[in-house]
Design a protein around this motif. Structure first.
Motif, mmCIF file in Angstrom:
data_model
loop_
_atom_site.group_PDB
_atom_site.id
_atom_site.type_symbol
_atom_site.label_atom_id
_atom_site.label_comp_id
_atom_site.label_asym_id
_atom_site.label_seq_id
_atom_site.Cartn_x
_atom_site.Cartn_y
_atom_site.Cartn_z
ATOM 1 N N ASN A 458 0.824 -1.210 0.000
ATOM 2 C CA ASN A 458 0.000 0.000 0.000
ATOM 3 C C ASN A 458 0.858 1.260 0.000
ATOM 4 O O ASN A 458 0.485 2.281 -0.583
ATOM 5 C CB ASN A 458 -0.928 0.001 1.211
ATOM 6 N N ARG A 462 0.906 0.862 -4.286
ATOM 7 C CA ARG A 462 -0.335 1.625 -4.444
ATOM 8 C C ARG A 462 -0.067 3.109 -4.610
ATOM 9 O O ARG A 462 -0.733 3.790 -5.406
ATOM 10 C CB ARG A 462 -1.256 1.387 -3.247
ATOM 11 N N SER A 495 -5.083 0.712 -11.784
ATOM 12 C CA SER A 495 -5.349 -0.324 -10.784
ATOM 13 C C SER A 495 -5.004 -1.705 -11.325
ATOM 14 O O SER A 495 -4.356 -2.506 -10.635
ATOM 15 C CB SER A 495 -6.825 -0.280 -10.358
#
Length: 601
Positions: A458, A462, A495
């Motif tokens: 993350n 991300r 994504s």
């Protein structure tokens, strides 16, 4: 608005015993005499300062210029204190109209004062280089401010004339600032339907990591569908701010949307490009690989997108009490260096933390440095999960960093974003390693390791995917306004690229970009997380390897605040962020964690 005043001096808490911050160290109230006096004095002092120095800085000798900088710093610190107080009050309840009015009025008054003072940095930047060096050489008092002068002059070549700069500053409250406030208020005011209840943004996001897949599914769909009902507004905000940035970048001469952020971070474009390229190339080795492993762990070949944050099987889902979280983090800090734990303890003992989630409170978490004459404050939304403990460790790392850097003074305490995440991520790593060492049960150890890997994904994967989303949005916006559908398509492209083919995405997932505040508050901020994580991975490897005087060097690095650039800060450790191998070294730490987890199957 929470009541942060106590007659006994005890730390204020909510009904569950979670601490509320006490902002009295800044001001005792929005209507307090102290706040009114500071504002009145500020407006007079700024006017006198401008009258005394506007158009005259180049004529001052070194000592006189040093005196002017010191007075400017004093004024800036009072402005910072007032602005911090208003900002923290607003974060405590962004939905309260009276708090919102106080916040907006404060920002507008401070903006007017800043406009009066704007000449100062512009004139310093116009002083001839040879003349400035002579002034610095003759005055040790001025040489003290050399790092601030250096950083101020980094904008030379990108500044407009004085009247244009003043116009941009004064219009900001009715432009970018107003759109940002609209985003915050809209998001805070949304309620997400969930099984007969109407939940806040914080509450619905919390359910996204629930052990029950049906809970995650219903929460995810509610989040995406509710955002979709408001997507035109979020798209308008995004388009407007992207266009606003494009106009200003064009006038200033920045070739790329990210370049102004890189300049503010004092990091070269090519260093950021190398980071982004390294992480994107590592997607298959890190996120794609891990999520395939997670799917197998969960007994499937593919997963729904709402399973991305599913706790690992056999995860320890116990509720962690606040006192236990406090002890876990402070103990980990103390094993590294007792002085760091002592600094961290001050946050708990003095009402510097606001922990409980509540309606209207800003979501997420942050550490606000305020000003050197006061102290930082932490905002959390603590729900007693393991991730909340890591968030506490993260934000406390920021807070410790901000306290240590405060000795540099108002003008030089702030650290560039690329280095601002160093102490926070290092605090997380200390806490994780401490928790891992104290976990003997194989299943809990596996789950703890998996949670850390997911946090690192993350933080690195991300956030670089977010960066890539921003880059594509800002590039595309230069060709015209983007529809909500097109923004959603770009979100989905980024994504899928970053997460791999393990996941099935529902149509509502295309709206998930809309709740991420960094895109609105600080364009291109997000790559700093990846920068900090990779940096910390390299630093922690040195620490584990017994690098000489590591603790002393580390705390010295934090104390430097904004006085040193990344090359100088990392030199004592033998690290160089301009070397592509540096990024691969940091990414390799994540890969080794995945290796260790995979070996347990």
């Amino acid at each position: 608005m929470p009541d942060t005043a106590t007659a006994s001096g005890e730390i204020p808490t909510d009904e569950n015993g979670l601490p509320l911050w006490n902002l009295d160290d800044l001001y005792p109230g929005v209507d307090s005499d102290a706040l009114a006096r500071d504002f009145e004095a500020l407006e007079k002092d700024a006017g006198r300062f401008a009258e005394a120095h506007a158009g005259k800085l180049a004529e001052l000798d070194g000592n006189a210029l040093a005196g002017a900088v010191a007075e400017y710093e004093r004024i800036e610190e009072i402005m910072g204190r007032i602005g911090s107080y208003a900002g923290l009050m607003h974060a405590g309840d962004v939905s309260d109209p009276e708090v919102g009015r106080f916040y907006q009025n404060t920002i507008e008054r401070l903006n007017a004062i800043s406009s009066t003072l704007l000449f100062f940095q512009l004139e310093i930047n116009r002083i001839d280089e040879e003349d400035l060096e002579a002034k610095l050489a003759e005055s040790p008092a001025l040489a003290h401010y050399r790092p601030w002068i250096r950083d101020s002059r980094a904008m030379r070549g990108y500044e407009l004339d004085d009247e244009m700069e003043k116009l941009l500053l004064e219009k900001a409250v009715a432009g970018r600032g107003a759109w940002t406030r609209l985003f915050d208020q809209t998001l805070a005011g949304l309620r997400f339907p969930y099984r007969g209840e109407m939940l806040t943004n914080t509450d619905i996001l919390h359910l996204m990591s629930d052990p029950d897949g049906s809970v995650r599914r219903d929460a995810a769909r509610s989040l995406g569908e509710t955002l979709g009902e408001n997507i035109q507004l979020f798209s308008l905000i995004t388009n407007t701010l992207a266009k606003d940035k494009e106009v200003e970048d064009r006038w200033r001469g920045f070739a790329r949307p990210v370049s102004s952020r890189n300049l503010a971070n004092f990091v070269e474009d090519e260093v950021v490009d190398a980071l982004v390229q390294s992480v994107r190339e590592a997607y298959p080795r890190i996120s794609h690989r891990y999520y395939k492993l997670k799917a197998r762990w969960m007994g499937a070949e593919t997963l729904d997108y709402w399973d991305r944050l599913a706790p690992p099987p056999q995860d320890d889902d116990r509720t962690i009490e606040w006192d236990q979280a406090r002890e876990t983090v402070l103990s980990a800090y103390g094993r590294f260096d007792p002085a760091m734990a002592d600094l961290g303890k001050r946050f708990f003992d003095n009402g510097w933390i606001d922990a409980p989630p509540r309606p209207g409170k800003a979501g997420g978490a942050f550490a606000h440095p305020t000003v050197p004459s006061a102290h930082p404050y932490l905002l959390l939304n603590f729900k007693g999960k393991a991730r909340d403990v890591m968030t506490l460790a993260h934000e406390l790392g920021h807070g410790v960093h901000q306290v240590l850097a405060g000795k540099q003074g108002q003008l030089m305490a702030d650290t560039p974003l690329t280095l601002a995440e160093t102490a926070s991520v290092f605090g997380e790593m200390l806490t994780f390693q401490s928790m891992l060492a104290g976990t003997e049960d194989p299943k809990r150890r596996r789950a703890l390791l998996a949670n850390k890997i997911e946090d690192m994904i993350n933080t690195v994967v991300r956030q670089i995917a977010f960066f890539e989303f921003e880059r594509r949005i800002h590039d595309a916006r230069r060709d015209g306004e983007l529809t909500a559908d097109r923004i959603g398509e770009i979100w989905m492209e980024c994504s899928r690229e970053s997460l791999g083919d393990t996941f099935r995405f529902g149509a509502e997932y295309a709206n998930f970009w809309a709740y991420i505040p960094h895109f609105i508050h600080s364009p291109f901020y997000v790559y700093a997380y990846a920068f900090g994580d990779c940096l910390v991975n390299s630093l922690y490897a040195l620490y584990e390897g017994g690098h000489p005087d590591f603790q002393k060097k580390y705390l010295t690095m934090l104390e430097a605040g904004g006085t040193l650039r990344h090359k100088d800060l990392l030199a004592p450790f033998g690290l160089d962020a301009s070397d592509p191998a540096f990024w691969n070294q940091g990414l390799g730490v994540i890969e080794r964690f995945i290796d260790e987890l995979e070996a347990t199957f």
